[in-house]
Motif scaffolding. Structure first.
Motif, PDB file in Angstrom:
ATOM      1  N   LEU A   1       0.852  -1.191   0.000  1.00 38.93           N
ATOM      2  CA  LEU A   1       0.000   0.000   0.000  1.00 38.93           C
ATOM      3  C   LEU A   1       0.883   1.235   0.000  1.00 38.93           C
ATOM      4  O   LEU A   1       1.810   1.352   0.811  1.00 38.93           O
TER       5      LEU A   1
ATOM      6  N   ALA B   1       0.912   5.532   0.072  1.00 39.82           N
ATOM      7  CA  ALA B   1       0.147   6.734   0.397  1.00 39.82           C
ATOM      8  C   ALA B   1       0.791   7.925  -0.312  1.00 39.82           C
ATOM      9  O   ALA B   1       2.017   8.024  -0.368  1.00 39.82           O
TER      10      ALA B   1
ATOM     11  N   GLN C   1      -4.269  10.350  -1.703  1.00 40.62           N
ATOM     12  CA  GLN C   1      -4.890   9.057  -1.946  1.00 40.62           C
ATOM     13  C   GLN C   1      -4.028   7.935  -1.412  1.00 40.62           C
ATOM     14  O   GLN C   1      -2.834   8.112  -1.141  1.00 40.62           O
ATOM     15  N   GLU C   2      -4.636   6.782  -1.230  1.00 45.77           N
ATOM     16  CA  GLU C   2      -3.946   5.531  -0.955  1.00 45.77           C
ATOM     17  C   GLU C   2      -4.125   4.631  -2.175  1.00 45.77           C
ATOM     18  O   GLU C   2      -5.161   4.688  -2.836  1.00 45.77           O
TER      19      GLU C   2
ATOM     20  N   THR D   1      -3.729   0.554  -3.211  1.00 41.63           N
ATOM     21  CA  THR D   1      -3.421  -0.859  -3.087  1.00 41.63           C
ATOM     22  C   THR D   1      -4.360  -1.576  -4.049  1.00 41.63           C
ATOM     23  O   THR D   1      -5.163  -0.929  -4.727  1.00 41.63           O
TER      24      THR D   1
ATOM     25  N   GLY E   1      -8.880   1.698  -2.454  1.00 45.31           N
ATOM     26  CA  GLY E   1      -8.511   3.009  -1.945  1.00 45.31           C
ATOM     27  C   GLY E   1      -9.263   4.113  -2.663  1.00 45.31           C
ATOM     28  O   GLY E   1      -9.781   3.924  -3.769  1.00 45.31           O
TER      29      GLY E   1
ATOM     30  N   ARG F   1     -13.024   6.380  -6.899  1.00 43.66           N
ATOM     31  CA  ARG F   1     -12.265   5.133  -6.909  1.00 43.66           C
ATOM     32  C   ARG F   1     -11.902   4.789  -8.345  1.00 43.66           C
ATOM     33  O   ARG F   1     -12.678   5.054  -9.265  1.00 43.66           O
TER      34      ARG F   1
ATOM     35  N   LYS G   1      -2.345   7.110  10.574  1.00 44.07           N
ATOM     36  CA  LYS G   1      -3.676   6.585  10.331  1.00 44.07           C
ATOM     37  C   LYS G   1      -4.727   7.443  11.037  1.00 44.07           C
ATOM     38  O   LYS G   1      -4.612   7.732  12.226  1.00 44.07           O
TER      39      LYS G   1
ATOM     40  N   ASN H   1     -13.561   5.432   6.598  1.00 42.90           N
ATOM     41  CA  ASN H   1     -12.492   4.426   6.556  1.00 42.90           C
ATOM     42  C   ASN H   1     -11.245   4.922   7.284  1.00 42.90           C
ATOM     43  O   ASN H   1     -10.996   6.130   7.384  1.00 42.90           O
TER      44      ASN H   1
ATOM     45  N   VAL I   1      -7.567   5.639   7.114  1.00 45.08           N
ATOM     46  CA  VAL I   1      -6.669   5.914   5.990  1.00 45.08           C
ATOM     47  C   VAL I   1      -5.380   6.567   6.496  1.00 45.08           C
ATOM     48  O   VAL I   1      -5.296   7.021   7.637  1.00 45.08           O
TER      49      VAL I   1
END
Length: 350
Positions: free
Chosen positions: A73, A75, A87-88, A90, A106, A122, A316, A324, A326
């Protein structure tokens, strides 16, 4: 982030729905180079970072960190004078014999502080065909919904899957922007590898087959792809912008990708040495992972909490838009760069 693989107009938009249409075109632009970029990339190491500071010429700067390894993942945080994006990324994957499906996970965020417009979306599914036999080719398909959390504007987009038997234009993308009341305000169409056009909706009607027909004003090219010169086929089909991203730069963090020895050796054409170093780097990371697993087992036996890894530049938090958990940028990287304070950086290279 949009890159010089494409050209997105920078107009003075009249309202949030028109701005959303341009944001939709921006999201499409990220797929423009995937038609000929099917080679396997480097696997990032846990704690590996990358900075891209283009404040002077393009007006933005971006920073990324690999924050998780078991399920890889990354970031990212990008900031400019008039907007901020984060954004993230994965993914999950499904191998179907002849093709591989990559399902991105993500959510991407884009905020314009002046207006307060906050957009999220997304990514759609990417499928790599001819995994076993034949020439690899890539298709992007699925549905994407972009939401403005400030006022409820939405853009619903469809990436049409390729079909040998279909009469649809290959790589076609369509979308409709609606306001908070569900009224159609803009329509967009084009292809994800060429260009996107948008037009304001004047009125709608329903055909005899129940399909909605749109009477629109003049269309505008909101994004179009700038093709690289032919000689860049020798550079993995990278764009001119992408080719520059691995150029050495002074003052970056010790974990920056440009300092990664196997990648640097490959850049210099030392293929055998690059492969040897790559194996050593990956074994070093696997060894650290085994040590962390042993520490976790010991902590469980002793009944104490164990944190396997903490990102160095992200933390986080609960996303108020999605609920969520994140990774949010701490805002400390560029200050540490100014003072050359890198004591928090892990030792990930050889």
């Amino acid at each position: 982030m949009s890159t010089p693989t494409s050209c997105t107009r920078r107009p003075s938009v009249r309202d949030s729905c028109e701005q959303l249409a341009y944001v939709a075109a921006f999201t499409v632009s990220s797929y423009s180079t995937t038609t000929n970029r099917s080679a396997k990339p480097f696997n990032p190491l846990l704690g590996e970072t990358y900075e891209c500071d283009r404040t002077e010429d393009l007006g933005w700067r971006s920073f990324t960190e690999q924050v998780q390894f078991t399920t890889p993942l990354v970031a990212m945080h990008t900031e400019a004078k008039d907007w901020t994006s984060w954004q993230e990324f994965t993914m999950s994957s499904k191998f179907r014999g002849k093709y591989l499906q990559i399902i991105p996970l993500g959510i991407a965020h884009l905020v314009f502080p002046a207006s307060g417009n906050h957009y999220t979306w997304r990514k759609v599914t990417t499928t790599v065909h001819n995994i076993i036999v034949g020439r690899l080719w890539v298709d992007n398909h699925g549905e994407m919904e972009i939401v403005n959390h400030k006022n409820g504007d939405k853009c619903h987009m469809k990436y049409m899957p390729y079909s040998y038997f279909s009469r649809e234009t290959p790589r076609k993308v369509t979308g409709v922007v609606t306001d908070k009341d569900g009224k159609e305000r803009w329509v967009i169409q084009g292809t994800w590898d060429e260009k996107i056009e948008g037009a304001p909706v004047i009125k709608t009607a329903e055909s005899t087959r129940g399909k909605v027909l749109y009477d629109t004003g003049p269309s505008t090219v909101m994004w179009h792809r700038d093709y690289p010169p032919p000689e860049l086929e020798k550079c993995y089909c990278f764009t001119q912008f992408a080719v520059t991203l691995n150029e050495p730069e002074e003052g970056v963090a010790p974990t920056d990708s440009r300092l990664r020895p196997d990648q640097r050796l490959m850049e210099e054409g030392a293929w055998d040495e690059a492969n040897d170093v790559k194996v050593k780097l990956e074994e070093k990371q696997r060894q650290k992972r085994r040590e962390k697993e042993q520490e976790a087992l010991l902590a469980a036996e002793e009944g104490r909490e164990y944190v396997s890894y903490e990102p160095k530049w992200f933390r986080k938090e609960t996303d108020p838009q999605t609920g969520n958990l994140v990774h949010i940028y701490t805002g400390e990287y560029w200050q540490c760069k100014d003072t050359c304070k890198w004591d928090r950086c892990p030792d990930i290279f050889l």
